[in-house]
Scaffold this motif. Structure first.
Motif, mmCIF file in Angstrom:
data_model
loop_
_atom_site.group_PDB
_atom_site.id
_atom_site.type_symbol
_atom_site.label_atom_id
_atom_site.label_comp_id
_atom_site.label_asym_id
_atom_site.label_seq_id
_atom_site.Cartn_x
_atom_site.Cartn_y
_atom_site.Cartn_z
ATOM 1 N N VAL A 45 0.801 -1.236 0.000
ATOM 2 C CA VAL A 45 0.000 0.000 0.000
ATOM 3 C C VAL A 45 0.835 1.289 0.000
ATOM 4 O O VAL A 45 0.584 2.177 -0.818
ATOM 5 N N PRO A 46 1.852 1.403 0.880
ATOM 6 C CA PRO A 46 2.632 2.646 0.845
ATOM 7 C C PRO A 46 3.325 2.865 -0.506
ATOM 8 O O PRO A 46 3.387 3.991 -0.994
ATOM 9 N N TYR A 47 3.796 1.786 -1.126
ATOM 10 C CA TYR A 47 4.441 1.893 -2.430
ATOM 11 C C TYR A 47 3.422 2.323 -3.486
ATOM 12 O O TYR A 47 3.708 3.114 -4.371
ATOM 13 N N LEU A 48 2.218 1.758 -3.387
ATOM 14 C CA LEU A 48 1.175 2.079 -4.360
ATOM 15 C C LEU A 48 0.893 3.578 -4.348
ATOM 16 O O LEU A 48 0.855 4.218 -5.404
ATOM 17 N N PHE A 49 0.743 4.159 -3.146
ATOM 18 C CA PHE A 49 0.392 5.574 -3.090
ATOM 19 C C PHE A 49 1.513 6.444 -3.630
ATOM 20 O O PHE A 49 1.257 7.448 -4.297
ATOM 21 N N ALA A 50 2.758 6.073 -3.339
ATOM 22 C CA ALA A 50 3.876 6.850 -3.873
ATOM 23 C C ALA A 50 3.810 6.874 -5.394
ATOM 24 O O ALA A 50 3.984 7.920 -6.023
ATOM 25 N N SER A 51 3.500 5.721 -6.005
ATOM 26 C CA SER A 51 3.491 5.706 -7.467
ATOM 27 C C SER A 51 2.208 6.322 -8.026
ATOM 28 O O SER A 51 2.219 6.841 -9.135
ATOM 29 N N LEU A 52 1.118 6.287 -7.257
ATOM 30 C CA LEU A 52 -0.091 6.964 -7.732
ATOM 31 C C LEU A 52 0.132 8.472 -7.842
ATOM 32 O O LEU A 52 -0.395 9.127 -8.745
ATOM 33 N N LYS A 53 0.925 9.016 -6.911
ATOM 34 C CA LYS A 53 1.204 10.457 -6.962
ATOM 35 C C LYS A 53 1.948 10.805 -8.249
ATOM 36 O O LYS A 53 1.639 11.799 -8.903
ATOM 37 N N ILE A 54 2.941 9.988 -8.595
ATOM 38 C CA ILE A 54 3.666 10.228 -9.847
ATOM 39 C C ILE A 54 2.718 10.021 -11.020
ATOM 40 O O ILE A 54 2.703 10.781 -11.984
ATOM 41 N N GLY A 55 1.904 8.971 -10.915
ATOM 42 C CA GLY A 55 1.014 8.601 -12.010
ATOM 43 C C GLY A 55 -0.002 9.681 -12.328
ATOM 44 O O GLY A 55 -0.273 9.952 -13.508
ATOM 45 N N ILE A 56 -0.556 10.338 -11.311
ATOM 46 C CA ILE A 56 -1.612 11.310 -11.608
ATOM 47 C C ILE A 56 -1.022 12.574 -12.228
ATOM 48 O O ILE A 56 -1.639 13.188 -13.110
ATOM 49 N N ALA A 57 0.200 12.930 -11.810
ATOM 50 C CA ALA A 57 0.849 14.073 -12.444
ATOM 51 C C ALA A 57 1.151 13.749 -13.907
ATOM 52 O O ALA A 57 0.931 14.575 -14.808
ATOM 53 N N ALA A 58 1.599 12.514 -14.153
ATOM 54 C CA ALA A 58 1.880 12.105 -15.535
ATOM 55 C C ALA A 58 0.593 12.070 -16.358
ATOM 56 O O ALA A 58 0.595 12.402 -17.551
ATOM 57 N N SER A 59 -0.514 11.701 -15.734
ATOM 58 C CA SER A 59 -1.802 11.675 -16.421
ATOM 59 C C SER A 59 -2.184 13.051 -16.933
ATOM 60 O O SER A 59 -2.676 13.213 -18.053
ATOM 61 N N LEU A 60 -1.964 14.047 -16.087
ATOM 62 C CA LEU A 60 -2.310 15.424 -16.480
ATOM 63 C C LEU A 60 -1.471 15.854 -17.676
ATOM 64 O O LEU A 60 -1.990 16.420 -18.645
ATOM 65 N N VAL A 61 -0.185 15.553 -17.627
ATOM 66 C CA VAL A 61 0.693 15.864 -18.766
ATOM 67 C C VAL A 61 0.159 15.156 -20.015
ATOM 68 O O VAL A 61 0.071 15.752 -21.090
ATOM 69 N N GLY A 62 -0.226 13.893 -19.868
ATOM 70 C CA GLY A 62 -0.726 13.124 -21.003
ATOM 71 C C GLY A 62 -1.961 13.752 -21.614
ATOM 72 O O GLY A 62 -2.080 13.865 -22.843
ATOM 73 N N ALA A 63 -2.891 14.196 -20.759
ATOM 74 C CA ALA A 63 -4.123 14.789 -21.281
ATOM 75 C C ALA A 63 -3.821 16.075 -22.041
ATOM 76 O O ALA A 63 -4.399 16.340 -23.107
#
Lengths: 305, 260
Positions: A225-243
């Motif tokens: 779980v702690p690892y998942l949240f760390a990567s979700l934070k990176i992932g959502i920022a990358a999502s915004l760039v992608g959009a």
């Protein structure tokens, strides 16, 4: 509260640097306008000034510095210009207006969230597969890594063109580009997290004769779980760039990417900068939302202090 | 003898294949552990004491000889929940309370909710942690965490308790205290205990039998039957009998090292 002073100091330093940077960036145009208005400028005449560097020109004309912070189409808009534009296009415009940043922000945000959802779910599922199957580890991981070495600017137009030819347009292509960027950090973080239990943790499970499924649900999943949240934070920022990148190649009329694009078409630097800031603020809010979810989840698990 | 022996090893061999070639971790180990015995394994690093315990727990597979646990193969014994295992680190899950951690093996083994609660309460009492069930591991001291991990190993009522340097990471005062508690617990429950340690006083104080091992290849050099009574206050460690046993263990360890 004790950290307030250092934080404000850093912000003040950035703003000061920004105002100072505006002077040489906008000095040529300011000098031209001042001369037209009858204010003496050294040297006189367009031609010698054009030959001159921005910094010497600024140094010789301190009386027109103020003019560099108020231009309509500056090379570098001053902070207050960006702030005023942001205020006008978010608070003062109706949200249905084509010039409202809230309207454009929502267009981008909806694609971001859909793409992030797809990317996060795909990332978690891939990670589960990779951890459980050596064949998947060997066959999927290289492709996942390869997918991220391709510049997104190169592949985004292809995705949009291909999907457009089968009649899919609007939110979906942008969401797919978002998902493409966000699944990778989730895969990497989740694989790391699912593999984080120590050999001793796994041995303990074996002494209880636990099945693979039980080991997964009771040990690997909560440990990740702690690892998942760390990567979700990176992932959502990358999502915004992608959009946003997904909005650029079509010349889309709506979205923060479209604001960036139309701003650069018409030399509306203030519009570009305010769209950039809107993007940064949106990214900060999204990451903060994930962080809040993380705190709540860890607290419920009893790990948060 | 054989109906008393719960763990029986005959000519046990285990060879690990490593990049530097084969390493013989165990060679020709013969040992019977009887029901209710407290057997300590002592020896320098690499003597195979932990490896032997892991073989009993079916965490390693011997490459030769025979090994039975309760008359079954170690693998079958594990499936029959014949033993609880305690590692050097407590290994409690930080996201579970103490009670939740102790309940974990019970959940895995499919006990009913009511029985889970009942057993958790019982073993918490047994290791003197009653009232701490709702705490999280980080709220407890290292000694208390290790007691919780012992409670977890006891929770499903296995006859055999295998302990791999369970107190190795604790300071001496806590260690003494836990040794005393462990002896009481052993007396109350009548379990068979296999206990790996580096400490001579610990081995002598706790055990009915002390197995002295030596490395390269890992083998048994001496098995000492303790003459000490079952009732053992901590100051028994100053009696001549105790010192004599300790001396013999030390001699055994030295002999194993003689041609190193």
């Amino acid at each position: 509260m004790r950290s307030l002073l250092p934080v404000l100091t850093v912000v003040a330093a950035i703003l000061a640097f920004w105002y100072v940077a505006c002077i040489p960036m906008n000095i040529h145009f300011a000098a031209m306008q001042a001369e037209r208005a009858g204010v003496p400028v050294t040297p006189e005449g367009m031609a010698p000034r054009r030959e001159m560097g921005a910094i010497p020109l600024a140094a010789r004309n301190p009386h027109i510095w103020a003019e560099t912070w108020v231009q309509d189409k500056p090379r570098l808009p001053a902070p207050h210009q960006v702030a005023i534009e942001l205020w006008q296009t978010t608070v003062e415009k109706k949200v249905t207006s084509k010039r409202s940043l809230v309207f454009h922000g929502w267009v981008t945000l909806s694609a971001t969230l859909v793409g992030f959802g797809i990317g996060a779910v795909a990332g978690v599922l891939l990670a589960v597969g990779i951890v459980h199957s050596r064949a998947m580890d060997m066959s999927v991981m290289p492709w996942a890594i390869a997918s991220q070495t391709i510049p997104i600017l190169a592949i985004a137009p292809m995705i949009i063109v291909v999907l457009n030819s089968v009649g899919v347009q609007g939110l979906v292509p942008k969401a797919i580009i978002s998902a493409y960027l966000s699944f990778f950090p989730v895969v990497v973080g989740m694989v790391k997290g699912l593999r984080s239990p120590t050999p001793m943790d796994l041995d303990l499970m074996r002494t209880w004769n636990a099945s693979r499924d039980q080991t997964f649900r009771k040990l690997r999943l909560p440990a990740s779980v702690p690892y998942l949240f760390a990567s979700l934070k990176i992932g959502i920022a990358a999502s915004l760039v992608g959009a946003i990148v997904g909005e650029l190649p079509t010349g889309a009329a709506r979205g923060l990417g479209a604001r960036l694009l139309s701003g650069s078409y018409y030399g509306q630097t203030v519009q570009i900068w305010s769209a950039l800031f809107a993007t940064a603020i949106l990214a900060a809010v999204l990451v903060a939302a994930i962080a809040a979810m993380e705190r709540a989840t860890l607290k419920r698990m009893g790990v948060g202090r | 003898m054989s109906d008393l022996a719960v763990i029986q090893a005959k000519g046990l061999d285990l060879t690990f294949q490593t990049n530097d070639g084969a390493v013989q971790a165990l060679k020709g180990v013969d040992l019977d552990i009887n029901r209710g015995d407290f057997v300590s394994f002592i020896g320098p690093s690499g003597c195979g004491k932990t490896t032997f315990l892991r073989c009993v727990a079916a965490l390693e597979t011997p490459t030769g000889g025979s090994l039975t646990v309760n008359g079954m193969s170690p693998e079958e014994a594990r499936q029959a929940r014949a033993y609880g295992y305690v590692f050097q680190a407590a290994g409690l899950y930080p996201w579970r309370t103490i009670a939740g951690n102790i309940r974990l093996p019970l959940e895995i083994m499919g006990f009913s909710k009511a029985e889970q609660n009942e057993r958790v309460e019982k073993v918490l009492e047994l290791v003197d942690l009653a009232g701490f069930g709702g705490k999280f591991p980080w709220q407890l001291s290292g000694g208390m965490q290790q007691r919780a991990s012992i409670a977890r190993a006891l929770s499903f009522d296995a006859d055999i308790l295998l302990m791999d340097e369970p107190f190795g990471a604790l300071d001496e005062i806590v260690r003494d205290h836990l040794n005393e508690e462990l002896l009481k617990l052993w007396e109350r429950t009548g379990k068979t205990i296999g206990f790996v340690t580096h400490s001579i006083p610990e081995a002598v104080y706790l055990s009915t039998r002390i197995v002295v091992m030596s490395p390269r290849p890992g083998r048994i050099t001496d098995v000492i039957e303790s003459p000490l009574p079952k009732e053992r206050p901590l100051d028994i460690r100053d009696t001549p009998e105790f010192l004599e046993v300790a001396h013999r263990v030390r001699e055994g360890l030295r002999a194993g090292h003689a041609y190193d």
